[in-house]
Design a protein around this motif. Sequence first.
Motif, PDB file in Angstrom:
ATOM      1  N   ALA A  59       0.833  -1.204   0.000  1.00 45.72           N
ATOM      2  CA  ALA A  59       0.000   0.000   0.000  1.00 45.72           C
ATOM      3  C   ALA A  59       0.870   1.257   0.000  1.00 45.72           C
ATOM      4  N   LEU A  60       1.912   1.248   0.812  1.00 45.48           N
ATOM      5  CA  LEU A  60       2.811   2.413   0.839  1.00 45.48           C
ATOM      6  C   LEU A  60       3.537   2.583  -0.490  1.00 45.48           C
ATOM      7  N   ASP A  61       3.954   1.479  -1.093  1.00 47.41           N
ATOM      8  CA  ASP A  61       4.633   1.556  -2.386  1.00 47.41           C
ATOM      9  C   ASP A  61       3.680   2.051  -3.472  1.00 47.41           C
ATOM     10  N   SER A  62       2.406   1.736  -3.330  1.00 48.72           N
ATOM     11  CA  SER A  62       1.405   2.166  -4.317  1.00 48.72           C
ATOM     12  C   SER A  62       1.259   3.685  -4.361  1.00 48.72           C
ATOM     13  N   VAL A  80      -5.823  12.904  -7.491  1.00 47.32           N
ATOM     14  CA  VAL A  80      -4.608  12.210  -7.063  1.00 47.32           C
ATOM     15  C   VAL A  80      -4.494  12.272  -5.545  1.00 47.32           C
ATOM     16  N   LYS A  81      -4.804  13.408  -4.976  1.00 42.82           N
ATOM     17  CA  LYS A  81      -4.784  13.532  -3.505  1.00 42.82           C
ATOM     18  C   LYS A  81      -5.803  12.590  -2.876  1.00 42.82           C
ATOM     19  N   ALA A  82      -6.976  12.436  -3.494  1.00 49.64           N
ATOM     20  CA  ALA A  82      -8.010  11.527  -2.982  1.00 49.64           C
ATOM     21  C   ALA A  82      -7.533  10.074  -3.081  1.00 49.64           C
ATOM     22  N   TYR A  83      -6.852   9.738  -4.165  1.00 52.29           N
ATOM     23  CA  TYR A  83      -6.289   8.397  -4.333  1.00 52.29           C
ATOM     24  C   TYR A  83      -5.282   8.106  -3.223  1.00 52.29           C
ATOM     25  N   GLN A  84      -4.402   9.051  -2.968  1.00 49.74           N
ATOM     26  CA  GLN A  84      -3.409   8.866  -1.923  1.00 49.74           C
ATOM     27  C   GLN A  84      -4.053   8.824  -0.538  1.00 49.74           C
ATOM     28  N   ALA A  85      -5.099   9.591  -0.336  1.00 49.94           N
ATOM     29  CA  ALA A  85      -5.822   9.549   0.935  1.00 49.94           C
ATOM     30  C   ALA A  85      -6.467   8.175   1.141  1.00 49.94           C
ATOM     31  N   GLY A  86      -6.955   7.577   0.072  1.00 51.13           N
ATOM     32  CA  GLY A  86      -7.514   6.233   0.169  1.00 51.13           C
ATOM     33  C   GLY A  86      -6.462   5.218   0.589  1.00 51.13           C
ATOM     34  N   LEU A  87      -5.255   5.365   0.061  1.00 54.16           N
ATOM     35  CA  LEU A  87      -4.158   4.481   0.471  1.00 54.16           C
ATOM     36  C   LEU A  87      -3.768   4.744   1.921  1.00 54.16           C
ATOM     37  N   LEU A  90      -6.233   2.996   4.009  1.00 57.30           N
ATOM     38  CA  LEU A  90      -5.957   1.566   4.012  1.00 57.30           C
ATOM     39  C   LEU A  90      -4.817   1.246   4.974  1.00 57.30           C
ATOM     40  N   VAL A  91      -3.744   2.025   4.925  1.00 55.76           N
ATOM     41  CA  VAL A  91      -2.605   1.802   5.816  1.00 55.76           C
ATOM     42  C   VAL A  91      -3.025   1.974   7.274  1.00 55.76           C
ATOM     43  N   ALA A  92      -3.839   2.976   7.562  1.00 58.89           N
ATOM     44  CA  ALA A  92      -4.304   3.188   8.931  1.00 58.89           C
ATOM     45  C   ALA A  92      -5.132   1.993   9.417  1.00 58.89           C
ATOM     46  N   GLU A  93      -5.955   1.448   8.555  1.00 60.00           N
ATOM     47  CA  GLU A  93      -6.763   0.287   8.933  1.00 60.00           C
ATOM     48  C   GLU A  93      -5.887  -0.956   9.099  1.00 60.00           C
ATOM     49  N   ILE A  94      -4.873  -1.093   8.267  1.00 61.28           N
ATOM     50  CA  ILE A  94      -3.923  -2.203   8.434  1.00 61.28           C
ATOM     51  C   ILE A  94      -3.228  -2.077   9.780  1.00 61.28           C
ATOM     52  N   ASP A  95      -2.816  -0.865  10.137  1.00 61.04           N
ATOM     53  CA  ASP A  95      -2.150  -0.638  11.423  1.00 61.04           C
ATOM     54  C   ASP A  95      -3.078  -0.972  12.591  1.00 61.04           C
ATOM     55  N   LYS A  96      -4.327  -0.594  12.473  1.00 57.84           N
ATOM     56  CA  LYS A  96      -5.311  -0.883  13.524  1.00 57.84           C
ATOM     57  C   LYS A  96      -5.494  -2.393  13.674  1.00 57.84           C
ATOM     58  N   THR A  97      -5.610  -3.076  12.553  1.00 60.85           N
ATOM     59  CA  THR A  97      -5.772  -4.522  12.559  1.00 60.85           C
ATOM     60  C   THR A  97      -4.515  -5.201  13.110  1.00 60.85           C
ATOM     61  N   SER A  98      -3.352  -4.692  12.736  1.00 56.37           N
ATOM     62  CA  SER A  98      -2.087  -5.240  13.240  1.00 56.37           C
ATOM     63  C   SER A  98      -1.985  -5.097  14.752  1.00 56.37           C
ATOM     64  N   ILE A 119     -12.697  -0.545   2.282  1.00 57.80           N
ATOM     65  CA  ILE A 119     -11.844   0.545   1.800  1.00 57.80           C
ATOM     66  C   ILE A 119     -11.403   0.262   0.370  1.00 57.80           C
ATOM     67  N   ARG A 120     -11.002  -0.978   0.106  1.00 51.81           N
ATOM     68  CA  ARG A 120     -10.582  -1.351  -1.246  1.00 51.81           C
ATOM     69  C   ARG A 120     -11.718  -1.158  -2.240  1.00 51.81           C
ATOM     70  N   ASN A 121     -12.886  -1.686  -1.916  1.00 51.71           N
ATOM     71  CA  ASN A 121     -14.014  -1.604  -2.843  1.00 51.71           C
ATOM     72  C   ASN A 121     -14.410  -0.158  -3.123  1.00 51.71           C
ATOM     73  N   GLU A 122     -14.429   0.650  -2.088  1.00 47.60           N
ATOM     74  CA  GLU A 122     -14.779   2.065  -2.231  1.00 47.60           C
ATOM     75  C   GLU A 122     -13.798   2.777  -3.163  1.00 47.60           C
ATOM     76  N   ASN A 123     -12.510   2.511  -2.983  1.00 50.69           N
ATOM     77  CA  ASN A 123     -11.501   3.192  -3.795  1.00 50.69           C
ATOM     78  C   ASN A 123     -11.393   2.602  -5.199  1.00 50.69           C
ATOM     79  N   HIS A 124     -11.683   1.330  -5.355  1.00 51.33           N
ATOM     80  CA  HIS A 124     -11.705   0.765  -6.709  1.00 51.33           C
ATOM     81  C   HIS A 124     -12.793   1.420  -7.548  1.00 51.33           C
ATOM     82  N   LYS A 125     -13.924   1.677  -6.940  1.00 54.64           N
ATOM     83  CA  LYS A 125     -15.021   2.342  -7.675  1.00 54.64           C
ATOM     84  C   LYS A 125     -14.582   3.716  -8.178  1.00 54.64           C
ATOM     85  N   LYS A 126     -13.799   4.404  -7.373  1.00 61.38           N
ATOM     86  CA  LYS A 126     -13.369   5.755  -7.722  1.00 61.38           C
ATOM     87  C   LYS A 126     -12.227   5.781  -8.738  1.00 61.38           C
TER      88      LYS A 126
END
Length: 128
Positions: A59-62, A80-87, A90-98, A119-126
């Motif tokens: 996700a960070l590399d993306s 582009v800013k919205a795309y990066q915000a979506g990532l 995702l990273v914040a949710e991964i951290d929470k889950t971790s 989060i993935r589905n929402e951002n894929h739509k966009k």
Amino acid sequence: MKTVWFSALFLSCFGLSHLATAATLHDNMVTIATAYADFNKSTNANDASSALTKMRMAALDSKTSKPNKLKNQPDHSADVKAYQAGLDQLVAEIDKTSGLVKANQLAQAKVEGKNLLNIRNENHKKFK
């Protein structure tokens, strides 16, 4: 002098090999999807943590790439800013889950991990 020359040569080769192995956005998305499946199948904290770490790194590399839909937009554009915000989300949710995995709450982590799909589905739509 030879030592300096060989050191410079080694460092430049290492730098070029690193660029050659850089993942594409598609590769990162496949890594995220595969790691998510591994996370869901995990039965212990080590496997779950490893899968989440792979997801986080991909996700960070993306963030260094843009999806095809945004290729022609400048990096400072709203999309582009919205795309990066979506990532970032995702990273914040991964951290929470971790954090739940590290607290030995694997079952709760898997419930929380379902938000990763949302989060993935929402951002894929966009952006896909």
